[in-house]
Enzyme design. Structure first.
Site, PDB file in Angstrom:
ATOM      1  CG  HIS A  22      38.162  30.129  53.531  1.00 25.16           C
ATOM      2  ND1 HIS A  22      38.787  29.680  52.377  1.00 25.16           N
ATOM      3  CD2 HIS A  22      38.918  31.159  53.981  1.00 25.16           C
ATOM      4  CE1 HIS A  22      39.875  30.379  52.163  1.00 25.16           C
ATOM      5  NE2 HIS A  22      39.975  31.296  53.113  1.00 25.16           N
ATOM      6  CB  CYS A  78      35.980  33.699  46.666  1.00 23.70           C
ATOM      7  SG  CYS A  78      36.466  34.997  45.514  1.00 23.70           S
ATOM      8  N   GLY A  79      35.913  35.542  48.951  1.00 27.41           N
ATOM      9  CA  GLY A  79      35.990  36.741  49.781  1.00 27.41           C
ATOM     10  C   GLY A  79      35.824  38.020  48.973  1.00 27.41           C
ATOM     11  N   GLY A  81      35.342  37.953  45.547  1.00 22.95           N
ATOM     12  CA  GLY A  81      34.598  37.641  44.327  1.00 22.95           C
ATOM     13  C   GLY A  81      35.505  37.496  43.110  1.00 22.95           C
ATOM     14  N   GLY A  83      38.618  35.859  42.587  1.00 28.56           N
ATOM     15  CA  GLY A  83      39.119  34.521  42.243  1.00 28.56           C
ATOM     16  C   GLY A  83      38.007  33.626  41.731  1.00 28.56           C
ATOM     17  CG  HIS A 111      23.447  45.668  28.489  1.00 24.66           C
ATOM     18  ND1 HIS A 111      24.016  46.919  28.531  1.00 24.66           N
ATOM     19  CD2 HIS A 111      22.113  45.864  28.357  1.00 24.66           C
ATOM     20  CE1 HIS A 111      23.065  47.842  28.440  1.00 24.66           C
ATOM     21  NE2 HIS A 111      21.891  47.221  28.337  1.00 24.66           N
ATOM     22  NE  ARG A 145      22.814  48.481  22.111  1.00 29.39           N
ATOM     23  CZ  ARG A 145      21.703  48.619  22.846  1.00 29.39           C
ATOM     24  NH1 ARG A 145      20.547  48.153  22.392  1.00 29.39           N
ATOM     25  NH2 ARG A 145      21.741  49.223  24.019  1.00 29.39           N
TER      26      ARG A 145
HETATM   27  C1  RB5 Z   1      40.651  33.808  50.694  1.00 31.35           C
HETATM   28  O1  RB5 Z   1      41.331  34.359  51.785  1.00 31.35           O
HETATM   29  C2  RB5 Z   1      40.532  34.805  49.559  1.00 31.35           C
HETATM   30  O2  RB5 Z   1      41.758  34.986  48.953  1.00 31.35           O
HETATM   31  C3  RB5 Z   1      39.500  34.338  48.562  1.00 31.35           C
HETATM   32  O3  RB5 Z   1      38.284  34.173  49.200  1.00 31.35           O
HETATM   33  C4  RB5 Z   1      39.214  35.265  47.405  1.00 31.35           C
HETATM   34  O4  RB5 Z   1      39.030  36.582  47.827  1.00 31.35           O
HETATM   35  C5  RB5 Z   1      40.119  35.162  46.258  1.00 31.35           C
HETATM   36  O5  RB5 Z   1      39.979  35.820  45.224  1.00 31.35           O
END
Ligand code: RB5
Length: 155
Positions: A22, A78-79, A81, A83, A111, A145
């Site tokens: 989301h 994700c919010g 990036g 996760g 690279h 390399r």
């Molecule tokens: C969601 O609220 C948030 O935790 C997710 O999008 C992300 O940032 C996780 O790494």
């Protein structure tokens, strides 16, 4: 009778698998809209709304499709990036790079031969993200390399 599933790689190599939670949904929709108009084609793995979800449920399928060789390179969002990037990098053949500007997107192709770009949907300008994706998908790996180095990444 045999049912044979033929995957047309040359066709799939022009399709970009993309997925988000989301927190990345709005950027995902923005990328699909703007880059489709520029001729890019996408396989959208969801999520399909801003309803709260767990990012691994949407990022693993994207990473698996690249890891399995179905697609060449993909996009996860994700919010932050973070996760999404961590999840994608659990797949053995994935080199996912968290990018926040166009120079990062270029360098990680040249690279690291990154095959997934991870984007922070809540921390990046959407038009910058469009440029980052264009650069990521149009920049060649330098090899040499750098090939020696990425060969040492897998455990
Ligand atoms: C969601 O609220 C948030 O935790 C997710 O999008 C992300 O940032 C996780 O790494």
């Amino acid at each position: 009778m045999f049912n044979i599933l033929v995957v047309n790689m040359s066709e799939n190599s022009r399709i970009i698998p993309i997925g988000s939670d989301h927190g990345g949904f709005e950027l995902k929709q923005y990328l699909i809209k703007n880059l489709s108009e520029a001729g890019y084609k996408f396989k959208d793995f969801g999520t399909y709304s801003t309803e709260s979800v767990d990012y691994p449920d949407y990022i693993h399928p994207v990473a698996k499709s690249v890891n399995d060789g179905l697609y060449e390179k993909g996009i996860v969002i994700c919010g932050s990036g973070q996760g999404a990037n961590m999840t994608a990098n659990k797949h053995q053949k994935i080199r996912s790079a968290l990018c926040w500007d166009t120079e990062q997107a270029k360098l990680t192709r040249e690279h690291n031969n990154a095959n997934i770009i991870a984007l922070p949907g809540r921390f990046v300008n959407f038009d910058t993200a469009v440029e980052m994706v264009k650069i990521f998908f149009n920049t060649e790996f330098e090899g040499g390399r750098h090939q020696v180095r990425i060969d040492k990444i897998p455990l």
